[in-house]
Design a protein around this motif. Structure first.
Motif, PDB file in Angstrom:
ATOM      1  N   LEU A 386      -6.933   4.284  -4.032  1.00 43.14           N
ATOM      2  CA  LEU A 386      -7.942   3.273  -3.741  1.00 43.14           C
ATOM      3  C   LEU A 386      -7.305   1.899  -3.546  1.00 43.14           C
ATOM      4  N   HIS A 387      -6.317   1.578  -4.368  1.00 46.16           N
ATOM      5  CA  HIS A 387      -5.652   0.286  -4.233  1.00 46.16           C
ATOM      6  C   HIS A 387      -4.816   0.227  -2.959  1.00 46.16           C
ATOM      7  N   GLU A 388      -4.384   1.364  -2.468  1.00 46.20           N
ATOM      8  CA  GLU A 388      -3.649   1.383  -1.205  1.00 46.20           C
ATOM      9  C   GLU A 388      -4.567   1.101  -0.018  1.00 46.20           C
ATOM     10  N   VAL A 389      -5.738   1.708  -0.024  1.00 46.06           N
ATOM     11  CA  VAL A 389      -6.597   1.616   1.164  1.00 46.06           C
ATOM     12  C   VAL A 389      -7.537   0.416   1.126  1.00 46.06           C
ATOM     13  N   TYR A 390      -7.766  -0.159  -0.042  1.00 49.73           N
ATOM     14  CA  TYR A 390      -8.561  -1.376  -0.161  1.00 49.73           C
ATOM     15  C   TYR A 390      -7.623  -2.522  -0.543  1.00 49.73           C
ATOM     16  N   PRO A 391      -7.120  -3.283   0.426  1.00 51.07           N
ATOM     17  CA  PRO A 391      -6.070  -4.261   0.156  1.00 51.07           C
ATOM     18  C   PRO A 391      -6.478  -5.407  -0.759  1.00 51.07           C
ATOM     19  N   ARG A 392      -7.775  -5.673  -0.928  1.00 48.67           N
ATOM     20  CA  ARG A 392      -8.208  -6.753  -1.822  1.00 48.67           C
ATOM     21  C   ARG A 392      -8.715  -6.232  -3.157  1.00 48.67           C
ATOM     22  N   LEU A 393      -8.484  -4.966  -3.460  1.00 49.17           N
ATOM     23  CA  LEU A 393      -9.009  -4.418  -4.706  1.00 49.17           C
ATOM     24  C   LEU A 393      -8.366  -5.074  -5.923  1.00 49.17           C
ATOM     25  N   ASP A 394      -7.076  -5.380  -5.869  1.00 49.66           N
ATOM     26  CA  ASP A 394      -6.434  -6.085  -6.986  1.00 49.66           C
ATOM     27  C   ASP A 394      -7.055  -7.463  -7.185  1.00 49.66           C
ATOM     28  N   ASP A 395      -7.291  -8.170  -6.083  1.00 49.73           N
ATOM     29  CA  ASP A 395      -7.915  -9.488  -6.186  1.00 49.73           C
ATOM     30  C   ASP A 395      -9.318  -9.382  -6.763  1.00 49.73           C
ATOM     31  N   PHE A 396     -10.040  -8.344  -6.341  1.00 48.35           N
ATOM     32  CA  PHE A 396     -11.401  -8.162  -6.856  1.00 48.35           C
ATOM     33  C   PHE A 396     -11.371  -7.857  -8.348  1.00 48.35           C
ATOM     34  N   ALA A 397     -10.457  -7.016  -8.774  1.00 47.51           N
ATOM     35  CA  ALA A 397     -10.351  -6.682 -10.196  1.00 47.51           C
ATOM     36  C   ALA A 397     -10.055  -7.928 -11.027  1.00 47.51           C
ATOM     37  N   ALA A 398      -9.198  -8.800 -10.509  1.00 49.13           N
ATOM     38  CA  ALA A 398      -8.895 -10.036 -11.218  1.00 49.13           C
ATOM     39  C   ALA A 398     -10.127 -10.933 -11.301  1.00 49.13           C
TER      40      ALA A 398
END
Length: 419
Positions: A386-398
């Motif tokens: 999921l983190h590979e295919v959604y490039p802003r997922l880390d930013d969203f989690a933060a």
């Protein structure tokens, strides 16, 4: 109120919530949020995974007063988040306005559809979340925040598809346009060679186009062409390509065609044609499980060719597979964010073990095509994928950690996805 045994619409998820609360005002909701250690917003129960499940408290917005306020100067409608698209569409149409697009089901709630990146079809039509120009959100403290284009940086894009992680949305502002009419024409059995050779032409030949297939020798067994009558008519001759025009209404699955919106090329309002199903009917038995993946549009034909050898897997299990186009979004977590996309949707019989096996096979086949799973449907994708295919997922989690440091809105689904 204490929760009794409850399930999602399809019956494949049994909710574990200790209670279901139904506030009747925003003020009551604010008090509930501030006083409840953990809670999860529940939409119209049309998700097929645990995104709206919790072992704590669920809250439904169905008891909030309906709201539909049109700002004609800004071309914006403000609606209560718990209202369905059917309610919003009928209210807009009565006053001469329209949304640019709708999902196939008008029964789903506005906030739930937005939060999961739900979409309709059309090469010019992004997901429903892209129409969002503002939201009111009850934060973990109980305070209400207004999020819109004036918010810092790209805060609005972070909130457009928010999975319920950033707060409880109470009102949504959506871009609107003057009402328009649509005519739906259905063709049957477009051969695979025509699908492969003319895919882009067919899918871009009208305002909204859907193909349905069983991945068998019939090719695209149905092609639904939804033409805006204020635009030039379709130019692709599907009959010349080997299809035949349907001589009566057809259902994309196995149910009575009385539940589908009018076909046969008869013009009608956008509210009554863009959905596949009439709001006055239950579109299916509900005994189903859905999966969907959005891939870059350039890979569509190759992905369909790669899926065709799975026909023996699909034969006893698949009710319908739908192929749609979705324009690029700017929302961080929209499955079509940043790229013109094609959605590959699968409606299966409600056999969880068989569906889980089929989904693993599908995802293995689609892996080379960078698939993004729909947030409200079943998937075998792990967190790393999921983190590979959604490039802003880390930013969203933060952002979720910043806005909800105590995890008031965190459930098992979000704990896994945002880890």
């Amino acid at each position: 109120m204490a929760a009794t045994t409850r399930t999602n619409w399809a019956g494949n998820v049994t909710y574990r919530a200790s209670a279901l609360e139904r506030p009747t005002s925003v003020a009551e909701l604010q008090q509930l949020v501030a006083a409840t250690p953990r809670l999860t917003a529940l939409g119209s129960t049309h998700s097929f995974n645990e995104i709206a499940d919790t072992d704590a408290v669920q809250v439904t917005l169905a008891g909030l007063p309906p709201l539909l306020e049109i700002d004609e100067t800004r071309r914006v409608v403000r609606v209560a988040a718990g209202m369905t698209h059917s309610q919003v569409a009928s209210g807009l149409e009565a006053r001469g306005w329209a949304l640019a697009n709708l999902a196939s089901l008008p029964h789903i709630s506005v906030a739930g559809a937005v939060a999961t990146g739900t979409h309709g079809s059309g090469v010019r039509n992004p997901s429903l979340a892209q129409a969002v120009v503002g939201l009111d959100v009850v934060r973990a403290s109980g305070a209400v925040d207004r999020v819109d284009a004036s918010s810092p940086d790209d805060t609005l894009d972070a909130h457009r598809v928010a999975l319920g992680a950033l707060g409880v949305v109470t009102a949504v502002e959506l871009a609107i346009e003057p009402t328009f009419q649509v005519a739906t024409t259905v063709h049957l059995d477009l051969p695979w060679d025509a699908v492969s050779a003319h895919f882009d032409d067919v899918m871009s030949d009208a305002y909204s186009v859907s193909m349905f297939t069983s991945f068998d020798d019939r090719g695209a067994r149905q092609v639904w062409t939804k033409h805006r009558v204020d635009e030039p008519g379709p130019a692709v001759d599907l009959v010349a390509l080997g299809a035949r025009r349907a001589d009566g209404p057809v259902h994309p699955g196995e149910n009575d065609a009385a539940s589908v919106t009018e076909q046969g090329g008869v013009p009608g309002s956008w509210a009554e044609r863009l959905p596949h199903f009439r709001s006055t009917f239950t579109p299916s038995t509900g005994a189903e499980i859905q999966a969907e993946y959005l891939i870059p549009a350039a890979h569509a034909v190759a992905a369909l060719d790669a899926l065709r050898p799975l026909e023996p897997v699909f034969a006893p299990l698949l009710i319908a597979a739908e192929v749609r186009t979705i324009a690029a979004d700017t929302a961080w977590l929209a499955p079509s964010t940043g790229r013109q996309s094609v959605g590959l949707h699968f409606t299966f019989r409600r056999d969880p073990a068989a569906v889980a096996s089929a989904v693993e096979r599908i995802e293995a086949v689609l892996a080379p095509f960078d698939p993004r799973p729909h947030w409200g449907k079943v998937s075998a994708a792990g967190v790393e994928r999921l983190h590979e295919v959604y490039p802003r997922l880390d930013d969203f989690a933060a952002l979720a950690r910043d806005l909800d440091p105590a995890g008031r809105f965190r459930n098992a689904f979000l704990a896994r996805v945002l880890s």
